[in-house]
Enzyme design. Structure first.
Site, PDB file in Angstrom:
ATOM      1  N   CYS A 114       0.770  -1.241   0.036  1.00  0.00           N
ATOM      2  CA  CYS A 114      -0.056  -0.038   0.050  1.00  0.00           C
ATOM      3  C   CYS A 114       0.918   1.117  -0.095  1.00  0.00           C
ATOM      4  O   CYS A 114       1.579   1.591  -0.950  1.00  0.00           O
ATOM      5  CB  CYS A 114      -0.930  -0.042   1.134  1.00  0.00           C
ATOM      6  SG  CYS A 114      -2.342   1.116   0.900  1.00  0.00           S
ATOM      7  N   HIS A 198      -3.756  -5.269   0.732  1.00  0.00           N
ATOM      8  CA  HIS A 198      -3.258  -5.548   2.018  1.00  0.00           C
ATOM      9  C   HIS A 198      -3.180  -7.122   2.125  1.00  0.00           C
ATOM     10  O   HIS A 198      -4.148  -7.777   2.676  1.00  0.00           O
ATOM     11  CB  HIS A 198      -3.936  -5.186   3.149  1.00  0.00           C
ATOM     12  CG  HIS A 198      -3.491  -3.617   3.446  1.00  0.00           C
ATOM     13  ND1 HIS A 198      -2.669  -3.061   4.174  1.00  0.00           N
ATOM     14  CD2 HIS A 198      -4.365  -2.379   2.594  1.00  0.00           C
ATOM     15  CE1 HIS A 198      -2.631  -1.614   4.021  1.00  0.00           C
ATOM     16  NE2 HIS A 198      -3.335  -1.571   3.205  1.00  0.00           N
ATOM     17  N   GLU A 200      -1.740  -8.891   4.450  1.00  0.00           N
ATOM     18  CA  GLU A 200      -1.645  -9.353   5.788  1.00  0.00           C
ATOM     19  C   GLU A 200      -3.052  -9.503   6.596  1.00  0.00           C
ATOM     20  O   GLU A 200      -3.419 -10.169   7.801  1.00  0.00           O
ATOM     21  CB  GLU A 200      -0.567  -8.329   6.579  1.00  0.00           C
ATOM     22  CG  GLU A 200      -1.275  -6.812   6.826  1.00  0.00           C
ATOM     23  CD  GLU A 200      -1.234  -5.981   5.634  1.00  0.00           C
ATOM     24  OE1 GLU A 200      -1.004  -6.377   4.587  1.00  0.00           O
ATOM     25  OE2 GLU A 200      -1.185  -4.916   5.964  1.00  0.00           O
ATOM     26  N   GLY A 256      -2.506 -16.569  36.134  1.00  0.00           N
ATOM     27  CA  GLY A 256      -3.142 -17.749  35.431  1.00  0.00           C
ATOM     28  C   GLY A 256      -3.388 -17.412  33.961  1.00  0.00           C
ATOM     29  O   GLY A 256      -3.635 -18.485  33.290  1.00  0.00           O
ATOM     30  N   GLY A 257      -3.004 -16.194  33.368  1.00  0.00           N
ATOM     31  CA  GLY A 257      -3.013 -16.022  32.140  1.00  0.00           C
ATOM     32  C   GLY A 257      -1.843 -16.571  31.393  1.00  0.00           C
ATOM     33  O   GLY A 257      -0.817 -16.960  32.151  1.00  0.00           O
ATOM     34  N   VAL A 258      -1.859 -16.807  30.171  1.00  0.00           N
ATOM     35  CA  VAL A 258      -0.911 -17.564  29.412  1.00  0.00           C
ATOM     36  C   VAL A 258       0.513 -16.820  29.403  1.00  0.00           C
ATOM     37  O   VAL A 258       1.508 -17.396  29.495  1.00  0.00           O
ATOM     38  CB  VAL A 258      -1.246 -17.734  27.856  1.00  0.00           C
ATOM     39  CG1 VAL A 258      -1.572 -16.742  26.991  1.00  0.00           C
ATOM     40  CG2 VAL A 258      -0.391 -18.801  27.418  1.00  0.00           C
ATOM     41  N   ASP A 259       0.529 -15.465  29.246  1.00  0.00           N
ATOM     42  CA  ASP A 259       1.986 -14.872  29.291  1.00  0.00           C
ATOM     43  C   ASP A 259       2.577 -15.081  30.746  1.00  0.00           C
ATOM     44  O   ASP A 259       3.705 -15.389  30.453  1.00  0.00           O
ATOM     45  CB  ASP A 259       1.854 -13.297  28.947  1.00  0.00           C
ATOM     46  CG  ASP A 259       0.947 -13.178  27.934  1.00  0.00           C
ATOM     47  OD1 ASP A 259       0.573 -14.149  26.970  1.00  0.00           O
ATOM     48  OD2 ASP A 259       0.124 -12.033  27.597  1.00  0.00           O
TER      49      ASP A 259
END
Ligand code: XMP
Length: 542
Positions: A114, A198, A200, A256-259
């Site tokens: 673009c 685009h 992506e 408890g979150g994935v990260d």
């Protein structure tokens, strides 16, 4: 000098040069990240991070750089491809961001998208004009077959969003495809490519194929050279050990979150008991979440320092009206509680965080701009603390962290758990905060999640939850006329939370959710479904 005078090396020469770099590089550098990567010059479009993800999925590690850094970055031997992103500016504007023309002399493959496509035209002697106005799904007709468009049909749907267009390709370029209105949709010269659409975004159905082609056929990455985040685990462990040294301890706030979980597991793998996960329960987690988090760490054989501070948090939140105030309250109290817990860990010199790449590199859309919400990450670095910061996941995207988590043996419930705001359910109660509304949100959200899981939809959506405000609706329960709360259910699809769309659930599923919420939570007399995308709405209600 115009485009014809440029000494473009052809693909074959380029690939051979790159290979000799690799052979030399192997001896002195790390085999993966140091060697082969793409840079994406970020012209401020909202899609630069998406481009990076598509390139990485295609097997080429990619990082974002700003235009002013582009030439230096592109000149480094480990950079094997350059992508010029889209952006909101016009190349016809004097003040528009740009790059040095010398980038094209480096002989490395370039893909302009673009704005990037138009910039290639402008810098190499083509013409750019105003007034195309192609927005949304657009048909593209192939004029010439080329490796980068392998797998594309003669006519393909692509997603466009542009006013300016390349009116004349630079000399030496050939036009590969035209849009249905007749504008140049793809062009190339040697290994320099420009596409007006685009690739992506998900709306370009064959976009991923274009990135695969670019990475494998134009840049020449071989199957055994494909970048894969899971292969980075040994390096991450080694880096943690080297950075922390042999005496210090590291604390990390887990939620408890994935990260934060993946960060904690990496640390424990690298350092054993010198890594100390601290779990502060602020009382704003989802139903059963705190117990599940503790059980999960126990199953992984990881000791967690648990602090139940929910009473303190709820007391301070009681009666507040504004979510931004609540974010501040939760953030500050979290720091206090966490600091106290961390001070009980002897020799704790480091604080680890599950910071991801998008948090490190702001997208152009928010460069220097105000954020809409003061997203406070409760596992954030408490200001004023004397910790050194460790961020082992700072080069990764969420889906890559999930892949690492899976490889580390984390259960699917954690790896695929929906993102959850740091201040938890505090930002899902609209208007005055009280424990009654908190419990309504908690129970209703649990029902939403449970029904989505039963329908096999939980893993297919980004987030799914319920909110409650101060609106009421008259209900009939038995013979009585009762005034109850309105619960709004929100189920969203998103790639990165920057934009998001609501999900069209089946009538029966919506009906089951509504029925269960009104019958299992007596105080609720109406369930509504939120049907506004982001933008204009945000995902969370406040
Ligand atoms: P919005 O509501 O801004 O949310 O569209 C975008 C994403 O961010 C999450 N979110 C938060 N995360 N602290 C966080 O750590 C917060 O205060 C916060 N507010 C929103 C939201 O769940 C969504 O995924």
């Amino acid at each position: 000098m115009d485009g014809t005078e440029l000494n473009f090396v052809n693909n074959q020469e380029y690939k051979m040069n790159r290979l000799s770099n690799v052979v030399v590089g192997f001896i002195i550098q790390h085999p993966h990240l140091q060697l082969m990567k793409a840079i994406i010059v970020n012209f401020g479009g909202q899609y630069a991070h998406l481009i990076a993800r598509r390139l990485r999925e295609a097997g080429l590690y990619a990082e974002l750089v700003w235009p002013e850094e582009a030439l230096d970055a592109a000149s480094k031997p480990d950079v094997v491809a350059i992508v010029l992103s889209g952006g909101p500016s016009s190349v016809l504007d004097e003040k528009a961001p740009t790059i040095s023309r010398e980038i094209f002399d480096l002989g490395k493959p370039v893909l302009g998208i673009c704005f990037g496509h138009q910039l290639i035209a402008k810098l190499l002697g083509g013409e750019v004009a105003k007034g195309a106005g192609e927005y949304g799904n657009t048909k593209m007709r192939l004029l010439k077959r080329d490796e980068i468009l392998q797998g594309f049909d003669d006519e393909e749907v692509v997603w466009m969003s542009h006013g300016d267009y390349v009116a004349k390709e630079p000399s030496g370029f050939e036009v590969l495809a035209l849009s249905e209105k007749g504008y140049i949709a793809a062009m190339k010269s040697g290994s320099i490519y420009g596409v007006q659409f685009h690739p992506e975004v998900a709306h370009t159905p064959k976009g991923r194929i274009l990135f695969e082609n670019f990475v494998t056929k134009i840049v020449g990455i071989k199957p055994e050279e494909r970048w894969n985040p899971v292969n980075e685990i040994p390096r991450l462990l080694e880096e943690i050990r080297r950075t922390v040294g042999s005496e210090d301890r590291v604390v990390i706030g887990v939620s408890g979150g994935v990260d934060s979980t993946v960060t904690a597991v990496l640390l424990v793998k690298a350092l054993g008991e010198r890594a100390v996960p601290i779990f502060v329960n602020h009382g704003l987690f989802r139903q059963y979440e705190a117990e599940e988090v503790l059980r999960m760490f126990q199953n992984l054989g990881i000791k967690v320092k648990y602090v139940d501070a929910s009473e303190e948090f709820l007391k301070q939140l009681e009666g507040t009206f504004d979510c931004e105030d609540r974010r501040k309250i939760v953030g500050k109290l979290f720091v206090d509680v966490f600091t106290k817990a961390a001070s009980e860990v002897p020799n704790a010199k480091w604080l680890a965080q599950g910071t991801l790449y998008p948090d490190v590199i702001e997208s152009g859309a928010v460069r220097g701009a105000d954020r809409i919400k003061s997203h406070h990450n409760v596992a954030g670095l408490p200001e004023g603390l004397k910790f050194k910061l460790l961020e082992p996941l700072r080069q990764f995207y969420k889906d890559e962290v999930r892949a690492i988590g899976k490889a580390l043996g984390l259960p699917d419930e954690v790896v695929f758990r929906h993102p959850f705001p740091g201040p938890g359910l505090a930002v899902r109660v609209i208007g005055k905060f009280n424990r009654e509304k908190l419990e309504i949100v908690r129970k209703a959200s649990y029902i939403v999640e449970e029904e989505l899981k039963k329908a096999n939809l939980y893993d297919k959506v980004w987030q799914a939850f319920a909110t409650v405000g101060d609106d009421t609706w008259v209900g009939v329960k038995g013979d009585a006329r009762v005034l109850g709360y309105v619960v709004v259910v929100r189920v969203m699809q998103s790639e990165d939370a920057m934009t998001a769309d609501w999900v069209m659930l089946e009538r029966d599923l919506l009906s089951r959710i509504s029925h269960r919420i009104t019958s299992e939570i007596p105080k609720v007399t109406m369930v509504a479904y939120a049907v506004t995308p982001k933008p204009p709405s945000t995902i969370e209600p406040c």
